[in-house]
Design an enzyme around this catalytic site. Sequence first.
Site, PDB file in Angstrom:
ATOM      1  CG  ASP A 169      -2.296   0.520   0.972  1.00  0.00           C
ATOM      2  OD1 ASP A 169      -2.395   1.720   0.604  1.00  0.00           O
ATOM      3  OD2 ASP A 169      -3.265  -0.226   1.126  1.00  0.00           O
ATOM      4  CG  HIS A 207      -5.526   3.445   0.793  1.00  0.00           C
ATOM      5  ND1 HIS A 207      -5.068   2.195   0.464  1.00  0.00           N
ATOM      6  CD2 HIS A 207      -6.753   3.572   0.218  1.00  0.00           C
ATOM      7  CE1 HIS A 207      -5.976   1.582  -0.285  1.00  0.00           C
ATOM      8  NE2 HIS A 207      -7.011   2.389  -0.439  1.00  0.00           N
ATOM      9  CB  SER A 422      -9.216   0.080  -0.896  1.00  0.00           C
ATOM     10  OG  SER A 422      -8.538   0.358  -2.083  1.00  0.00           O
TER      11      SER A 422
END
Length: 483
Positions: A169, A207, A422
Site C-alpha cells: 500500500d 490508506h 480497498s
Amino acid sequence: MLALGLLLSCTPDEEQATPSSALNADATSNAANGAVSQAVKIKKGHYMLIASGSELPADLSSQVKGMKGNLTGIMKNVGIATVTSDDPAFAAQASKIKGVTVVPDLEIQWYNPDDMKVMAFDAEAFGNPPYSGDNDPYFELQWGHDAVDAPEAWNAGHRGKGVRVAVLDGGFDLDHPDLAPNIDMAASRSFVVGEELQYMLNNTFSHGTHTAGTVAAADNGFGVIGVAPEAELILVKVLRDSGSGSFSWMMQGILHAVEMGADVVNMSLGASLPVNGKFLDEDGNVINDTKAVQELLNAISKVTNYATQQGVTLIASAGNAANNGQKDKSLIHIPSGSANVISISATAPVGWAMNPLTANLDNLASYSNYGVTDVDFAAPGGDAAYPGSEIRKIGPVTQYVYVFDLVFSTGNNGWYWSAGTSMASPHAAGVAALIIGANGGDMDPAHVRAALRASADDIGKPGRDPYFGHGRVNAFRGVSALQ
C-alpha cells in the site's frame, strides 16, 4: 489525544443504489473510442527488461551499461530487471539483447486521496461497546467483522496466530498503538524512491494504515481490532503517500513479501490498463503501444505465478468504477485480474445504524466492479448510499446514519471511516489468515482458495455470480471446516 476522522469518497447523492456502468461511463466509453488513459502514464527513461524465462542474461549489467543505461534492480526468480536511461535510443538498443523484451515502466495513480473529503474530529471519552464481549472501544463500529463472522472464529480459538500477512500500500503509521504490536519491522520495507515506510502527510487519512488495521489491528483493549488480531504484519510501501506509484514497485513488493515469508498478501490497490495501449508519457505525448500492455500483463503474471508457487495467497481489490468487466473488454484491471490473484468485490449495509442487530450487511456496494470472471469473492467494503439525514449513536460515537455504513479502521494518528473495494480486500485477507492459522499456520494457496469457496455465504444467485463471485467470505465457517 489521537484524532478520529471521517473519510468520505463522495456524498450520498453522488452514489448509486446498485452497480451501474454510468459511474464508469467516461472511462469505459473513452477507452472504447480510442481515447488516451489519463491515470496511467509512461515513465520517461524508466524501463523493465523481461526475460522469456525465469533468468536474465548473466552479463546484463555490462550490456545495459554499454547502452548508456543503469541497472537499478533485479527481480530474482522471475527474470525481470528495472533500468533507467536518459538516452532516447536505449529501448531500441536494449531490444537487441537476446531473450529479453523491453517495455516502459508505468506511473499509475492507484488511488487518489485528493478526491476524498476528510472531516476530522477528536475522539471523546468512551466505554466498552454495548453489544459485544470485545473490549476494544471502537469494535462496535466494525460491522464488517460481524458480516464475516470474525468474532465467532475468535471464540472458537482462531485469531491468526503464526500467520504473516503482507500489506502492499502507501505509507503506514508505524507507531499506531493498534498496529505496532503486530508489525514485523525487520521484514517491512519501502520501495518508493524518496519516501520512507512511515506515512508522512499531515492528515488522518492513511490508506495503508486503514487497510493494515482491518487485517490485523491488535486486540489490546484500545481503538479497533483486526479480523485476524494475532497475525503478523509485513508492511510494504509500493505507493507514494499521494497514492501514485510505479508498476515495477508493486511487483518488487510482491516478491519482497514472498522473500519475507508472507502467507497472505493484501493489495488494496488497482488500475485499469487500456487494451488499446494508448498512454501519455510524462511530457504529455501520446504513446500507442498495445504490445507493451501485453508484455506488462505478462510481467505481473510472472510475479503472481511465482508468488503462488512459493505458497503465498494473493488477494486484491476488484476496483471502484462500477464496471462490468464481463461486458466491457476495453480495460484490464490489475492486479485483481492477474494470474492467481483472488479478486474481491465490496458489500455494505444501507442504514445499518438504524437497526444494527438485524440490518442486511450484504448489499453490493454501489461503486464495486463486477463480472463473473472479474470477482472471486465479496467482503465488507462500505458505502454511503443511505439517503436520510438521521443521526444515531453507536458505541461511543454519534454520527449521521450513512456514515456508519462505511468501514471504520485505523488512520494516521487516529481512526477514520472509508469505503471501497480497498476496504473489502483486507477483510478477505484477514479471513484467509484465520483459515491458514486454523490449518496450523501453513496452507497452499489453492487450498486457501478452496476453503474460502467452500465456506463463503452464497448471498447472490446460486453458484458463482457477477456481483459476489462464490459468495461473501465467512471466517467462522472457514475455520470450522478445518477442525
